[in-house]
Design an enzyme around this catalytic site. Structure first.
Site, PDB file in Angstrom:
ATOM      1  N   LYS A 111     -35.236   5.186 -40.523  1.00 21.26           N
ATOM      2  CA  LYS A 111     -35.812   5.506 -39.215  1.00 21.26           C
ATOM      3  C   LYS A 111     -35.687   6.998 -38.953  1.00 21.26           C
ATOM      4  O   LYS A 111     -36.650   7.649 -38.530  1.00 21.26           O
ATOM      5  CB  LYS A 111     -35.101   4.709 -38.106  1.00 21.26           C
ATOM      6  N   GLN A 138     -29.124  -0.133 -32.911  1.00 21.07           N
ATOM      7  CA  GLN A 138     -29.301  -1.015 -34.075  1.00 21.07           C
ATOM      8  C   GLN A 138     -28.490  -2.299 -33.877  1.00 21.07           C
ATOM      9  O   GLN A 138     -27.298  -2.245 -33.586  1.00 21.07           O
ATOM     10  CB  GLN A 138     -28.854  -0.264 -35.340  1.00 21.07           C
ATOM     11  N   ASP A 153     -37.544  -0.291 -28.506  1.00 21.34           N
ATOM     12  CA  ASP A 153     -37.506  -1.586 -29.193  1.00 21.34           C
ATOM     13  C   ASP A 153     -38.221  -2.662 -28.380  1.00 21.34           C
ATOM     14  O   ASP A 153     -38.515  -3.733 -28.897  1.00 21.34           O
ATOM     15  CB  ASP A 153     -36.040  -2.023 -29.409  1.00 21.34           C
TER      16      ASP A 153
END
Ligand code: NAD
Length: 289
Positions: free
Chosen positions: A55, A99, A122
């Site tokens: 990422k 995460q 997200d």
């Protein structure tokens, strides 16, 4: 019947990253703003470390700033919430990604709800989940967004299609079903308690499999000509004892029946980070209007 067209997720993701990079350039030029993505990793799960590294690399390659926060596995919930608060206030950070999974001492729900919904790239914050289900503009979860782009690469207008989603997780199944509804599909969500799954799947003009069971969907479950998007990533032992990645769909069988199909790897996988970058530049645009 001809073999299915293989949907090249790698190439489509590369195209999307290029488009994102162009938007980043425009934002720099017109507003003097460089979009920034903060990625928070708690603990040292090897798979999560790989994701976070990828990422960060792709964020920088798209011309954006990447802020990595690696915290020890012993981090308390209060410490993590304090960091989120700082990132929420930072003018350099337009997107925040924590995460998952988090260690057991931390309440994942609390952490997701602490993220400023405008920076929730997200798309897991209840505000964004609510906007999505109400059909309003929202930051949309990345893997589901990628699935829709892949399906539309085959058939730009999905209106009226019978779409079947297998899986009802908050990360993939439910949001992808909402997105399909937004595309005017007739949507069925199947799951572990669905009766006679093969006959439900046989109705699908568009199948999205997000289960996590290696090659569960067999070729004779697929409607001839259907579009098949395989989200599953399953590690199995290959013929020579080497680990091998397979999807939720028995690819070699399905490829003989479907009209188009995503491979694993190289299908949905590469789209997730590309959509994350797209969400980040979109969040930066909204925050600098
Ligand atoms: P999950 O375990 O949270 O959900 C799985 C879903 O499958 C559940 O809703 C369950 O009801 C359903 N299910 C389980 N067994 C079933 C059965 N026998 N018949 C029908 N339905 C059944 O998983 P998830 O997070 O949604 O992920 C699903 C898969 O997608 C996994 O393989 C995961 O690795 C993969 N994934 C890939 C990406 C990516 O490509 N970037 C991102 C997220 C998840």
């Amino acid at each position: 019947m001809a073999r299915a067209r293989i949907i090249d997720g790698k190439a489509i993701a590369a195209e999307l990253r290029k488009a994102v990079a162009a938007e980043v350039e425009a934002l720099k030029r017109e507003k003097g703003v460089t979009p920034g993505l903060a990625v928070v990793l708690v603990g040292d799960d090897p798979a999560s470390q790989v994701y976070v590294r990828n990422k960060a690399r792709q964020t920088v390659e798209a011309g954006m700033k990447s802020f990595e926060h690696k915290l020890p596995a012993t981090t308390s919930e209060a410490q993590l919430l304090k960091l989120i608060d700082e990132l929420n206030r930072s003018r350099d950070v337009h997107g925040i990604l924590v995460q998952l999974p988090l260690p057991p001492q931390i309440d994942t729900r609390k952490v997701i709800e602490a993220i400023d919904p405008a920076k929730d790239v997200d798309g897991f914050h209840p505000i964004n989940v609510g906007h999505l289900s109400a059909g309003e503009p929202a930051l949309v979860p990345c893997t589901p967004a990628g699935c829709i782009i892949l399906a539309k690469s085959v058939q730009p207008d999905l209106k009226g299609l019978e779409a079947v989603v297998i899986g009802r997780s908050n990360i993939v199944g439910k949001p992808v079903a909402q997105l399909l509804l937004r595309e005017d599909c007739t949507v069925t969500i199947a799951h572990s308690r669905t009766r006679d799954l093969p006959s439900v799947v046989r109705r699908a003009d568009l199948l999205i499999a997000a289960v996590g069971r290696p090659e569960m969907v067999r070729g004779d479950w697929i409607k001839p000509g259907a579009i098949v998007i395989d989200v599953g990533i399953n590690r199995i032992e290959g013929s020579e004892g080497q680990p091998r990645l397979v999807g939720d769909v028995a690819f070699n069988e399905a490829v003989e029946v479907a009209g188009a199909i995503t491979p694993v790897p190289g299908g949905v996988g590469p789209m997730t980070i590309a959509c994350l970058l797209k969400n980040t530049v979109g969040a930066a645009q909204s925050q600098t209007q």
